[in-house]
Every structure is written in C-alpha cells, then in structure tokens.
Enzyme design. Sequence first.
Site, PDB file in Angstrom:
ATOM      1  N   GLY A  37       0.805  -1.190   0.001  1.00  0.00           N
ATOM      2  CA  GLY A  37      -0.059   0.030   0.062  1.00  0.00           C
ATOM      3  C   GLY A  37       0.783   1.305  -0.096  1.00  0.00           C
ATOM      4  O   GLY A  37       2.051   1.256  -0.032  1.00  0.00           O
ATOM      5  N   LEU A  39       0.465   3.653  -2.409  1.00  0.00           N
ATOM      6  CA  LEU A  39       1.015   3.531  -3.747  1.00  0.00           C
ATOM      7  C   LEU A  39       1.398   4.731  -4.303  1.00  0.00           C
ATOM      8  O   LEU A  39       1.131   5.897  -4.097  1.00  0.00           O
ATOM      9  CB  LEU A  39      -0.469   2.758  -4.423  1.00  0.00           C
ATOM     10  CG  LEU A  39      -0.938   1.455  -3.741  1.00  0.00           C
ATOM     11  CD1 LEU A  39      -1.967   1.114  -4.783  1.00  0.00           C
ATOM     12  CD2 LEU A  39       0.225   0.348  -3.628  1.00  0.00           C
ATOM     13  N   HIS A  40       2.335   4.449  -5.281  1.00  0.00           N
ATOM     14  CA  HIS A  40       2.917   5.419  -6.094  1.00  0.00           C
ATOM     15  C   HIS A  40       3.028   5.055  -7.217  1.00  0.00           C
ATOM     16  O   HIS A  40       2.654   3.806  -7.734  1.00  0.00           O
ATOM     17  CB  HIS A  40       4.339   5.891  -5.521  1.00  0.00           C
ATOM     18  CG  HIS A  40       5.083   4.681  -5.404  1.00  0.00           C
ATOM     19  ND1 HIS A  40       5.720   3.990  -6.404  1.00  0.00           N
ATOM     20  CD2 HIS A  40       5.516   4.420  -4.285  1.00  0.00           C
ATOM     21  CE1 HIS A  40       6.287   2.895  -5.784  1.00  0.00           C
ATOM     22  NE2 HIS A  40       6.562   3.383  -4.497  1.00  0.00           N
ATOM     23  N   HIS A  43       4.384   1.464  -8.185  1.00  0.00           N
ATOM     24  CA  HIS A  43       3.272   0.513  -8.003  1.00  0.00           C
ATOM     25  C   HIS A  43       2.510   0.534  -9.344  1.00  0.00           C
ATOM     26  O   HIS A  43       1.919  -0.452  -9.914  1.00  0.00           O
ATOM     27  CB  HIS A  43       2.542   0.666  -6.760  1.00  0.00           C
ATOM     28  CG  HIS A  43       3.152   0.435  -5.298  1.00  0.00           C
ATOM     29  ND1 HIS A  43       3.337   1.687  -4.648  1.00  0.00           N
ATOM     30  CD2 HIS A  43       3.601  -0.451  -4.884  1.00  0.00           C
ATOM     31  CE1 HIS A  43       4.170   1.256  -3.530  1.00  0.00           C
ATOM     32  NE2 HIS A  43       4.273   0.014  -3.697  1.00  0.00           N
ATOM     33  N   LEU A 190      11.211   5.770  -7.016  1.00  0.00           N
ATOM     34  CA  LEU A 190       9.984   5.811  -5.878  1.00  0.00           C
ATOM     35  C   LEU A 190       9.647   4.798  -4.884  1.00  0.00           C
ATOM     36  O   LEU A 190      10.175   3.513  -5.224  1.00  0.00           O
ATOM     37  CB  LEU A 190       8.815   5.798  -6.792  1.00  0.00           C
ATOM     38  CG  LEU A 190       8.308   7.221  -7.266  1.00  0.00           C
ATOM     39  CD1 LEU A 190       9.247   7.931  -8.268  1.00  0.00           C
ATOM     40  CD2 LEU A 190       7.057   7.187  -8.017  1.00  0.00           C
TER      41      LEU A 190
HETATM   42  P1  AMP Z   1       6.010  -2.615  -1.712  1.00  0.00           P
HETATM   43  O1  AMP Z   1       4.626  -1.894  -1.603  1.00  0.00           O
HETATM   44  O2  AMP Z   1       7.031  -1.599  -1.132  1.00  0.00           O
HETATM   45  O3  AMP Z   1       6.027  -3.869  -0.995  1.00  0.00           O
HETATM   46  O4  AMP Z   1       6.144  -2.646  -3.312  1.00  0.00           O
HETATM   47  C1  AMP Z   1       5.262  -3.455  -3.942  1.00  0.00           C
HETATM   48  C2  AMP Z   1       5.778  -3.888  -5.226  1.00  0.00           C
HETATM   49  O5  AMP Z   1       6.083  -2.616  -6.262  1.00  0.00           O
HETATM   50  C3  AMP Z   1       7.132  -4.506  -5.313  1.00  0.00           C
HETATM   51  O6  AMP Z   1       6.847  -5.695  -6.176  1.00  0.00           O
HETATM   52  C4  AMP Z   1       8.171  -3.514  -5.547  1.00  0.00           C
HETATM   53  O7  AMP Z   1       9.225  -3.958  -6.148  1.00  0.00           O
HETATM   54  C5  AMP Z   1       7.375  -2.716  -6.522  1.00  0.00           C
HETATM   55  N1  AMP Z   1       7.741  -1.304  -6.594  1.00  0.00           N
HETATM   56  C6  AMP Z   1       7.979  -0.701  -5.261  1.00  0.00           C
HETATM   57  N2  AMP Z   1       8.626   0.772  -6.046  1.00  0.00           N
HETATM   58  C7  AMP Z   1       8.767   0.686  -7.147  1.00  0.00           C
HETATM   59  C8  AMP Z   1       9.520   1.401  -8.215  1.00  0.00           C
HETATM   60  N3  AMP Z   1       9.758   2.500  -7.825  1.00  0.00           N
HETATM   61  N4  AMP Z   1       9.425   0.949  -9.502  1.00  0.00           N
HETATM   62  C9  AMP Z   1       8.660  -0.041  -9.571  1.00  0.00           C
HETATM   63  N5  AMP Z   1       8.275  -0.969  -9.027  1.00  0.00           N
HETATM   64  C10 AMP Z   1       8.101  -0.710  -7.604  1.00  0.00           C
END
Ligand code: AMP
Length: 290
Positions: A37, A39-40, A43, A190
Amino acid sequence: MSTVSDVPLVDRVADLRTAVDAVRRQGGSVGLVPTMGYLHKGHQSLVIRSATDNDLTVVSIFVNPLQFAEGEDYGTYPRDLDRDMEMCAAAGAGLVFAPVTEEMYSQTPITSVTVKGLNAVLEGRVRPTHFDGVATVVAKLFSMLGPGRAYFGEKDYQQLVVIRRMAADLSLPVEVVGCPTFRESDGLALSSRNVYLSPEERPAASVLWRSLQAGRDAVAEGSRNPDEVEAVMAAVLAAEPKASPEYAAAVDAATLARPDVLGGELRLLVAARVGQARLIDNLGVDCDRL
Ligand code: AMP
C-alpha cells in the site's frame, strides 16, 4: 465487498476466491500485484502492465508483519487505503484485496518458506528474517487466488530473485514478471518510504542512483574487479554527508553470488540511510553489451 472508485474492495479470502473463480470460469486470466500500500507511480506501473496482460488484475494491499523485524517501521509504515483505491482504479485494477492481519494470520504461522542462501546475502545480512516473511506471505497470496502471473518491481531486486526461485523450486503455476524501476527525474527510485525524507534530505537521496551510475561507468570503462567497482560506488555514497551507507555490491544477476571476476549479467546494489529513511536501489549491467 465494498466499492470505492469503482474498484471492488474485498478483505476476506472467501470473497477474493469467489471473484477470481468467476473470471477464471469464463476462461479469463488473472494477474496479481502484491503491495504494502501507500501506492505511487512505481506500483501503478506494475498494475498497468498486469492490466495489459490479464483479464483481471488483483492488487493486494497488506503490510505484512512477518517481514518486519523488531525495531523496524511496521507500526509507522504509511497507510492510506482511500488514496490507494483511487490509484488502483486509475491504473486499471479490477479488484483490491486488503485483508486484516487476523484474516492473513488467523493463528501464528509455524510454517515458513525459506529460500536458502538468497535470503542471507545483501539485504538478508541486515534483515535476516525479512525474506522468509516475504516468501511466506507471497506463497500465501499465490495460494489464496492462484494468479497465472504475478508482478514484482526490479526496485526490490533481491525480492524478485527470491520469489522467482521460490516459484521454480515449488513448481508454483505462476509466471513471475519483473518490471522496471520507476524513478524521479533525479534518479531516486519511487518508494513508499521516501515519505520519511525531509525536504532538506530529499536531494541527498539521489546519491543511491549516482552511486549505481558510477559503478556502471566503472564497468563500462573496463573494470572487471568487483572490489574496484564496489569501492567506486561506496565512495560516491560516502561523499554525501546526509547519507549513511550500508552496502555497495556487484553480484551475478541470477544467483546474487559475488564473482571473482565480473562478467555476463551483473546487478549492482546499494543501500543507505538518509535521515529516518532506509533506502535501497539497484541497476542491471550486462558486461557483454556495454
Ligand atoms: P511494496 O509496496 O514496497 O512492497 O512494493 C510492492 C511492489 O511494487 C514490489 O514488487 C516492488 O518492487 C514494486 N515497486 C516499489 N517501488 C517501485 C518502483 N519505484 N518502480 C517499480 N516497482 C516498484
């Protein structure tokens, strides 16, 4: 089931299965984007990719206590479900699964997925229980909905390697898709944790990207000595007064092993603290295509 921003939100596994089974019965494909969550656009880029590839994209939103150690930011990890729902809708998600901890872990789990070796290097040295927690929750999510494809960011490169290996070793019927890192204009990847950066610290956070580029340049200029390339990256990190470097590594992209001589597909990985934020980043370098 409730609906915000036109995307159904479910918090129960039974409701998740009902919704996903209905799509599969019609011959539809299902993609999963697991997230914690807040999110950006990074995501969202995974959701957009999944929505292109699949008939239904499920975004899971769950801050997984298993992957946080004592003293880490589990309690303070940023959360904003309403905003996340808007972002999921805008990116083309068909369903959001946001379970509560009691639904995910109705009893304290005594079963854990360990991807041996891969869980102990790099991030695993600093966070020894982290990847067992990640692999276990992702295995649970795969079991809960049975996606044909699952999307992970290269941003968390070691996580991607761990999940790929878990899926291969356990013959899980899911294609693990790696997606490129989405960056700010100064190269900062991000991350939900970037919110911990103060306005004064924010410019310093691009030091991770600058360090990776310096490492890549060293390889491009002919260095094949991992010590040398790591020293170049570490020096860039050390030159930023607001950063406390944790590691700078040049490893084999598939195995994460540190070769004696650099060659083939490499991954450069760095970690540093900037203020309250612990930041990680990485970059792929193909020695044969420089
Ligand atoms: P998280 O919410 O941080 O667990 O991330 C969820 C998914 O989004 C994971 O597979 C991350 O690697 C991916 N993710 C996070 N930040 C980025 C980004 N800047 N660019 C691409 N994927 C991302």
